[in-house]
Scaffold this active site. Sequence first.
Site, short mmCIF file in Angstrom:
data_model
loop_
_atom_site.label_atom_id
_atom_site.label_comp_id
_atom_site.label_asym_id
_atom_site.label_seq_id
_atom_site.Cartn_x
_atom_site.Cartn_y
_atom_site.Cartn_z
CD GLU A 53 -24.69 -89.59 26.05
OE1 GLU A 53 -23.72 -89.63 26.82
OE2 GLU A 53 -24.99 -90.50 25.26
CG ASN A 200 -19.07 -91.05 21.75
OD1 ASN A 200 -18.21 -90.57 22.48
ND2 ASN A 200 -19.91 -91.99 22.17
CD GLU A 201 -17.40 -94.58 24.64
OE1 GLU A 201 -18.26 -95.46 24.71
OE2 GLU A 201 -16.84 -94.10 25.65
CE1 TYR A 267 -17.41 -91.45 32.29
CE2 TYR A 267 -16.75 -92.75 30.38
CZ TYR A 267 -17.49 -91.71 30.94
OH TYR A 267 -18.31 -90.94 30.15
CD GLU A 323 -17.96 -89.99 26.88
OE1 GLU A 323 -18.14 -90.97 27.63
OE2 GLU A 323 -18.52 -89.86 25.76
CD GLN A 372 -23.28 -87.32 30.16
OE1 GLN A 372 -24.32 -86.71 29.99
NE2 GLN A 372 -22.98 -88.44 29.48
O1 AHR Z 1 -21.08 -90.78 29.60
C1 AHR Z 1 -21.86 -91.91 29.43
C2 AHR Z 1 -21.43 -92.76 28.26
O2 AHR Z 1 -20.15 -93.26 28.49
C3 AHR Z 1 -21.30 -92.06 26.94
O3 AHR Z 1 -22.50 -91.94 26.28
C4 AHR Z 1 -20.37 -92.95 26.18
O4 AHR Z 1 -19.62 -92.25 25.21
C5 AHR Z 1 -19.52 -93.57 27.26
O5 AHR Z 1 -19.45 -94.94 27.13
#
Ligand code: AHR
Length: 520
Positions: A53, A200-201, A267, A323, A372
């Site tokens: 990103e 995205n999101e 996450y 992600e 990432q």
């Molecule tokens: O990876 C960091 C961020 O986490 C991304 O930009 C977003 O899609 C997510 O909230």
Amino acid sequence: FKQIPFMKAKLLVSTAFLAASVSLSAQKSATITVHADQGKEIIPKEIYGQFAEHLGSCIYGGLWVGEKSDIPNIKGYRTDVFNALKELSVPVLRWPGGCFADEYHWMDGIGPKENRPKMVNNNWGGTIEDNSFGTHEFLNLCEMLGCEPYISGNVGSGTVEELAKWVEYMTSDGDSPMANLRRKNGRDKAWKVKYLGVGNESWGCGGSMRPEYYADLYRRYSTYCRNYDGNHLFKIASGASDYDYNWTDVLMNRVGHRMQGLSLHYYTVTGWSGSKGAATKFNKDDYYWTMGKCLEVEDVIKKHCAIMDKYDKDKKIALLLDEWGTWWDEEPGTVRGHLYQQNTLRDAFVASLSLDVFHKYTDRLKMANIAQIVNVLQSMILTKDKDMVLTPTYYVFKMYKAHQDATYLPLDLTCEKMNVRDNRTVPMISATASKDKNGIIHISLSNVDADNAQEITINLGDIKAKKAVGEILTSANLTDYNSFENPDIVKLAPFKEVKINKGTLKVKLPAKSIVTLELQ
Ligand code: AHR
């Protein structure tokens, strides 16, 4: 290793006091049976996908320094980073976001660099970017790495026309306006672009939408993203965050087979407000909590899959965990909003345990992109000016490369479990096995136990193997990491503590270690 004989001696003395002390450092055991005859699913190489990103120094400084930089580069891409990534056989790279994607206007990133407008990266620290890394720079990088590009399109603040034209610009080979603009900008032949994310999101940074509204927008935007000249788009709808099962339900119901894939983000993070904990300073309790949270992805995947099964019994729509990874506090002294974090042996375990889980669900889960690739969150690589270090997570991806596109082999595992904070249970051993295209079997083993070595007995059944060779990732402390001053604290080493006898493999796995074995 050194502590094992010592602890064996200690075990001979049976007093209640010593029973307590051996739990701090002893050799335990576990058993595994590999079912080589039951392999059905291929582990898609895309499970080993990456994500890049425009965030902090992921792109600028991490992947890209420009041709005029005094940092050695190949056409503007850092040579050291490029070579390290080549080694990983990166299968797919997602770009340009993340949250950035829904504020990115691709036309600002094409044409002569001196004419490209600057922009403010509002999501990530308000950093000013010069758009010198755009569509050509990204797609050319993918070609050089030999990986599939995964373009994340702007639905939040972009127009249908803008996204439609981007697809035309990248993939049309005809005499079309966008193809001609691309030619004017120096690229004659269209690129092949398979994966297209439509937002995205979209429930958050991608537009704060409700699923019903987004489902309609997805239908509208995706209608105009055409397949040009033999290019076939695999369209991906913006999916749920973690435990938001309603989002998946609404999307499956209202979008259905108009999408080829639905994404999911998960996450390993303590929470979204307040401190997330330091990447390098944690205690054993934190470590085991992290393992529990990371393993919870299995339950989350299962629940999203069950909803998808309800609408799509034939599993035509893929789930893409585009992600995932650890999210700690930013390193002190770094730019706020740049999400730069160190990476310890604990992160390596999050990688190995997560990948072990992903392998089990590849009948539906077709891609995963760790967040990432460089300098952001759980990255493979960290850079500082001219220096680069490979993280413990990098080494897990290197060892696990053997599983890419191999046939998943189910296994039974019996081992000790530990109850950890937040009512989760963590098995002390994690394992996965696969058979590659040449018939070679690889087994990866993680000994999560911070203190105890494990003797693992692996029943190979009909597998004919004379020996096993492999590599191990471990270090003196779970908090160990590779810094620019000491870049080789955590690294791979040959692994020899393995014996085969009559279809049984005995592996002595030191405390807090990860191994991949190749059976020969
Ligand atoms: O990876 C960091 C961020 O986490 C991304 O930009 C977003 O899609 C997510 O909230």
